[in-house]
Design a protein around this motif. Structure first.
Motif, PDB file in Angstrom:
ATOM      1  N   PRO A  12       4.909  -6.741   3.102  1.00  0.00           N
ATOM      2  CA  PRO A  12       5.581  -7.045   1.829  1.00  0.00           C
ATOM      3  C   PRO A  12       4.881  -6.421   0.621  1.00  0.00           C
ATOM      4  O   PRO A  12       5.545  -5.911  -0.294  1.00  0.00           O
ATOM      5  N   LEU A  13       3.558  -6.435   0.605  1.00  0.00           N
ATOM      6  CA  LEU A  13       2.823  -5.813  -0.488  1.00  0.00           C
ATOM      7  C   LEU A  13       3.053  -4.306  -0.493  1.00  0.00           C
ATOM      8  O   LEU A  13       3.276  -3.703  -1.556  1.00  0.00           O
ATOM      9  N   LEU A  14       3.016  -3.685   0.675  1.00  0.00           N
ATOM     10  CA  LEU A  14       3.217  -2.233   0.761  1.00  0.00           C
ATOM     11  C   LEU A  14       4.611  -1.848   0.280  1.00  0.00           C
ATOM     12  O   LEU A  14       4.778  -0.849  -0.435  1.00  0.00           O
ATOM     13  N   LEU A  15       5.609  -2.623   0.644  1.00  0.00           N
ATOM     14  CA  LEU A  15       6.972  -2.356   0.192  1.00  0.00           C
ATOM     15  C   LEU A  15       7.068  -2.468  -1.329  1.00  0.00           C
ATOM     16  O   LEU A  15       7.736  -1.659  -1.982  1.00  0.00           O
ATOM     17  N   ALA A  16       6.409  -3.473  -1.884  1.00  0.00           N
ATOM     18  CA  ALA A  16       6.463  -3.661  -3.332  1.00  0.00           C
ATOM     19  C   ALA A  16       5.810  -2.494  -4.061  1.00  0.00           C
ATOM     20  O   ALA A  16       6.329  -2.001  -5.068  1.00  0.00           O
TER      21      ALA A  16
END
Length: 258
Positions: A12-16
């Motif tokens: 989720p952090l990488l996508l953000a």
């Protein structure tokens, strides 16, 4: 925990981060997939998987942007991608590589926004102003400001929780790029920047058109060059700031009212 599980935990952090840089959910997914393949193909065992992967997805995303620009103009010269920052990170819970990636993502978003959108983005994400405070600074109604904030959030965060804005920036070039990105749009909406001594160091206080304090920062200066910027996030922790005591009293009251 397997390497696959480690990757999925920070997805989720990488996508953000990728979405903030690329501005597209599908392209962000592509960047995260490339990052996942690189992670699967390497035998590196970093101390912080989160910071390592954040830095890697930032590299993948900026490589994509560089390729886009070259495709649009095959005669374009080398593109100066947002540099990763160096220097100590005062927050032990946030490794330097992760802070680098977050700031790189934020700067790339700022460079895509209009001057008004930049001002709103900085007031909300860097300064932590409420919609009402932002509307007062911009000079519009809270309703109109809320719509603008929502539109910017969709563009920069893909309707996810906003990424945290780093409170420490190091490196002369990085500081110059940050200040060039945030100060002019704030001035255009009537925000003033006062040079003051903050906590015994050179600093600046940002005020809206009514004189109300929005935020402040301290500067690390070496041989007449600004090499560090620290955003003030808790005025109660500032000592020996007599020249701006009134300013921080106002800011304290504003923060307590949120």
């Amino acid at each position: 925990m397997t390497r696959t599980e480690e990757f999925e935990e920070v997805r989720p952090l990488l996508l953000a981060i990728a979405h903030r840089i690329l501005g597209s959910a599908s392209r962000a997914e592509d960047a995260v997939r490339v990052t996942g393949r690189r992670w699967a193909d390497t035998s590196v065992h970093p101390e912080s998987v989160e910071s390592h992967l954040a830095a890697e997805v930032t590299r993948v995303s900026t490589e994509t942007l560089r390729s886009d620009r070259l495709d649009q103009d095959p005669h374009a010269g080398p593109w100066a991608a947002a540099p990763l920052l160096t220097g100590p990170d005062p927050d032990p819970e946030r490794p330097a590589e992760l802070t680098d990636s977050l700031l790189t993502a934020a700067l790339l978003v700022l460079e895509r926004l209009s001057p008004l959108e930049r001002a709103v983005f900085v007031l909300r994400e860097a300064f932590g102003c409420s919609v009402e405070e932002t509307a007062a600074a911009v000079g519009c109604s809270p309703e109109a400001c809320g719509q603008l904030v929502a539109a910017i959030a969709t563009t920069s965060d893909g309707d996810r929780d906003p990424l945290p804005w780093p409170t420490y920036i190091a490196g002369t070039q990085n500081v110059a790029r940050l200040l060039a990105a945030i100060v002019p749009p704030l001035r255009r909406i009537g925000v003033t920047v006062e040079n003051r001594v903050v906590n015994g160091r050179p600093g600046s206080v940002f005020r809206d058109r009514t004189g109300r304090v929005l935020n402040a920062l301290t500067l690390g200066v070496h041989e007449d060059r600004i090499e560090e910027v620290h955003l003030v996030v808790n005025p109660d922790l500032i000592a020996h700031a007599d020249p701006v005591a009134e300013a921080y009293a106002i800011l304290r009251e504003a923060n307590q009212g949120r």
